[in-house]
Design a protein around this motif. Sequence first.
Motif, PDB file in Angstrom:
ATOM      1  N   THR A 158       1.004  -1.151   0.110  1.00  0.00           N
ATOM      2  CA  THR A 158      -0.020  -0.033   0.279  1.00  0.00           C
ATOM      3  C   THR A 158       0.557   1.131   0.006  1.00  0.00           C
ATOM      4  N   SER A 159       0.275   2.939  -1.273  1.00  0.00           N
ATOM      5  CA  SER A 159       0.624   3.079  -0.712  1.00  0.00           C
ATOM      6  C   SER A 159      -0.194   4.569  -1.205  1.00  0.00           C
ATOM      7  N   PHE A 160       0.042   6.106  -0.723  1.00  0.00           N
ATOM      8  CA  PHE A 160      -1.202   7.066  -0.955  1.00  0.00           C
ATOM      9  C   PHE A 160      -1.828   6.497  -2.506  1.00  0.00           C
ATOM     10  N   HIS A 161      -0.720   6.087  -3.592  1.00  0.00           N
ATOM     11  CA  HIS A 161      -1.035   6.441  -4.669  1.00  0.00           C
ATOM     12  C   HIS A 161      -1.991   5.303  -5.203  1.00  0.00           C
ATOM     13  N   ASN A 162      -2.178   4.118  -4.749  1.00  0.00           N
ATOM     14  CA  ASN A 162      -2.019   3.022  -4.909  1.00  0.00           C
ATOM     15  C   ASN A 162      -3.624   2.318  -4.100  1.00  0.00           C
ATOM     16  N   THR A 163      -4.059   3.158  -3.121  1.00  0.00           N
ATOM     17  CA  THR A 163      -5.404   3.492  -2.151  1.00  0.00           C
ATOM     18  C   THR A 163      -6.652   2.870  -3.140  1.00  0.00           C
ATOM     19  N   GLU A 164      -6.394   2.727  -4.482  1.00  0.00           N
ATOM     20  CA  GLU A 164      -7.685   2.443  -5.236  1.00  0.00           C
ATOM     21  C   GLU A 164      -7.914   1.102  -5.941  1.00  0.00           C
ATOM     22  N   LYS A 165      -6.253   1.062  -6.476  1.00  0.00           N
ATOM     23  CA  LYS A 165      -5.980  -0.176  -7.391  1.00  0.00           C
ATOM     24  C   LYS A 165      -7.232  -1.199  -6.340  1.00  0.00           C
ATOM     25  N   GLU A 166      -7.489  -2.572  -6.757  1.00  0.00           N
ATOM     26  CA  GLU A 166      -8.030  -3.553  -6.492  1.00  0.00           C
ATOM     27  C   GLU A 166      -7.896  -4.503  -6.742  1.00  0.00           C
ATOM     28  N   ASN A 167      -7.029  -4.716  -7.264  1.00  0.00           N
ATOM     29  CA  ASN A 167      -6.557  -6.064  -8.849  1.00  0.00           C
ATOM     30  C   ASN A 167      -5.514  -6.820  -8.237  1.00  0.00           C
ATOM     31  N   TYR A 168      -4.679  -6.282  -6.695  1.00  0.00           N
ATOM     32  CA  TYR A 168      -4.013  -6.973  -6.053  1.00  0.00           C
ATOM     33  C   TYR A 168      -4.344  -7.739  -4.859  1.00  0.00           C
ATOM     34  N   LEU A 169      -3.927  -9.368  -4.533  1.00  0.00           N
ATOM     35  CA  LEU A 169      -3.659  -8.648  -2.837  1.00  0.00           C
ATOM     36  C   LEU A 169      -2.635  -7.733  -2.194  1.00  0.00           C
ATOM     37  N   ARG A 170      -2.957  -6.779  -1.067  1.00  0.00           N
ATOM     38  CA  ARG A 170      -2.557  -6.308  -0.829  1.00  0.00           C
ATOM     39  C   ARG A 170      -2.267  -6.163   0.206  1.00  0.00           C
ATOM     40  N   VAL A 171      -0.907  -5.559   1.040  1.00  0.00           N
ATOM     41  CA  VAL A 171      -0.354  -5.559   2.582  1.00  0.00           C
ATOM     42  C   VAL A 171      -0.242  -4.354   2.330  1.00  0.00           C
ATOM     43  N   ASN A 172      -0.269  -3.728   3.942  1.00  0.00           N
ATOM     44  CA  ASN A 172      -0.510  -2.766   4.046  1.00  0.00           C
ATOM     45  C   ASN A 172       0.645  -1.710   5.234  1.00  0.00           C
ATOM     46  N   THR A 173       1.309  -3.348   5.580  1.00  0.00           N
ATOM     47  CA  THR A 173       2.543  -2.978   6.231  1.00  0.00           C
ATOM     48  C   THR A 173       3.080  -4.103   6.304  1.00  0.00           C
ATOM     49  N   TRP A 174       4.494  -4.130   6.690  1.00  0.00           N
ATOM     50  CA  TRP A 174       5.692  -4.529   6.177  1.00  0.00           C
ATOM     51  C   TRP A 174       4.991  -6.076   7.532  1.00  0.00           C
ATOM     52  N   LYS A 175       4.547  -5.890   8.946  1.00  0.00           N
ATOM     53  CA  LYS A 175       3.934  -6.574   9.484  1.00  0.00           C
ATOM     54  C   LYS A 175       2.894  -7.907   8.881  1.00  0.00           C
ATOM     55  N   GLU A 176       2.549  -6.867   8.233  1.00  0.00           N
ATOM     56  CA  GLU A 176       1.055  -7.856   7.055  1.00  0.00           C
ATOM     57  C   GLU A 176       2.088  -8.784   6.201  1.00  0.00           C
ATOM     58  N   ALA A 177       2.942  -8.479   6.133  1.00  0.00           N
ATOM     59  CA  ALA A 177       3.582  -8.861   4.271  1.00  0.00           C
ATOM     60  C   ALA A 177       4.366 -10.160   5.324  1.00  0.00           C
ATOM     61  N   VAL A 178       4.707 -10.351   5.608  1.00  0.00           N
ATOM     62  CA  VAL A 178       5.659 -10.923   7.032  1.00  0.00           C
ATOM     63  C   VAL A 178       4.947 -12.382   6.829  1.00  0.00           C
ATOM     64  N   ALA A 179       3.587 -11.711   7.930  1.00  0.00           N
ATOM     65  CA  ALA A 179       2.483 -12.544   7.652  1.00  0.00           C
ATOM     66  C   ALA A 179       1.663 -13.742   6.814  1.00  0.00           C
ATOM     67  N   PHE A 180       1.511 -13.437   5.531  1.00  0.00           N
ATOM     68  CA  PHE A 180       1.033 -13.514   4.365  1.00  0.00           C
ATOM     69  C   PHE A 180       2.119 -14.500   3.952  1.00  0.00           C
ATOM     70  N   LEU A 181       3.559 -14.246   3.917  1.00  0.00           N
ATOM     71  CA  LEU A 181       4.472 -15.244   3.154  1.00  0.00           C
ATOM     72  C   LEU A 181       4.375 -16.308   3.924  1.00  0.00           C
ATOM     73  N   HIS A 182       5.224 -16.056   5.353  1.00  0.00           N
ATOM     74  CA  HIS A 182       4.944 -17.434   5.838  1.00  0.00           C
ATOM     75  C   HIS A 182       4.506 -18.134   5.495  1.00  0.00           C
ATOM     76  N   GLN A 183       2.827 -17.967   5.781  1.00  0.00           N
ATOM     77  CA  GLN A 183       1.603 -19.067   5.849  1.00  0.00           C
ATOM     78  C   GLN A 183       1.810 -19.799   4.547  1.00  0.00           C
ATOM     79  N   THR A 184       2.837 -19.301   3.440  1.00  0.00           N
ATOM     80  CA  THR A 184       2.532 -19.645   2.273  1.00  0.00           C
ATOM     81  C   THR A 184       3.696 -20.986   2.736  1.00  0.00           C
ATOM     82  N   LEU A 185       4.515 -21.363   3.431  1.00  0.00           N
ATOM     83  CA  LEU A 185       5.927 -22.495   3.712  1.00  0.00           C
ATOM     84  C   LEU A 185       4.854 -22.678   4.014  1.00  0.00           C
TER      85      LEU A 185
END
Lengths: 177, 177
Positions: free
Chosen positions: B150-177
């Motif tokens: 997430t960045s200010f310029h992409n908040t309206e884009k809906e096409n992709y799996l979104r993470v808002n913070t690095w904590k969310e990114a790590v949580a998502f990637l860890h559950q793929t293991l």
Amino acid sequence: MNKKTIAIDMDGVIADIETHLITFYKEKHGIEISREGIQGLSEEKAFPIKEDLHSIVNSKGFFRTIPVMPDAVESLRLLQENFEIFIVSAAMEFPVSLGEKFEWLKEHFPFIGWENIILCGSKRIINTDYMIDDHPKNLDSFTGKPIMFTSFHNTEKENYLRVNTWKEAVAFLHQTL
Amino acid sequence: MNKKTIAIDMDGVIADIETHLITFYKEKHGIEISREGIQGLSEEKAFPIKEDLHSIVNSKGFFRTIPVMPDAVESLRLLQENFEIFIVSAAMEFPVSLGEKFEWLKEHFPFIGWENIILCGSKRIINTDYMIDDHPKNLDSFTGKPIMFTSFHNTEKENYLRVNTWKEAVAFLHQTL
């Protein structure tokens, strides 16, 4: 239809680093290195002052002043009509080279846009249809069609389709169309 | 088994360019840009002195001094235990940034080796299992699993799996293991 893509290496492929080092050794150290004498040798054995070799290629101005490989400019211009060309250079080991390689490309290959330039470390995640490179380590992990560009240090390697000159490279790629 | 690979963008993902530009506009022009006010705006609309924006980001020192995104260092260190991380930044549009981005990474992410850094133009030929990026144009052509940061310029884009913070990114990637 999208054009097929080619990843093209810089040093030893479009940049004549062999001539550049031979000139450098002669001018700086008075050492004559013969092209015939270094065939089949590793870069470290061909240019034996090892510590010096690393500091030479990491010194300011080295990459900016490399001569262009014979026929490279005309060949890339010709290939660009039928292929999308990406310049992919393993530059990260020599950070001084980053800006210099960009400037060198802008001078000699102004028809290659910045979108199509990649300065990287490992080439393992590069995904194109063809890769032209002189280093087996870059071709080994490549998932497209690898093409080895002849250089003194790879003359003994037999694993890949080989081109000795840019004219041969163009001839091979044109017959794939 | 080889670790899965992640291509991680710099600006807007591990480098906090939003904060850097807000600070710059305030210090240089006395203009207060509110984080809330720019949500959903393009970069050009959010930072409206357009010619200036291009010359700002192309000026010496700009990329070298960007603050690190919150939690990015710890998150990449953690992810590196289970994934192979490549930093992939579209830097060629701003040649001044090439050396600066390398130095910035060496300072803030010294555990990422030079083999795993890629400064490019287009990201179309990057082939990894995951890509974390804030720009839809980079994710659009990606053949692996795209993750929008997430960045200010992409908040309206809906096409992709979104993470808002690095904590969310790590949580998502860890559950793929």
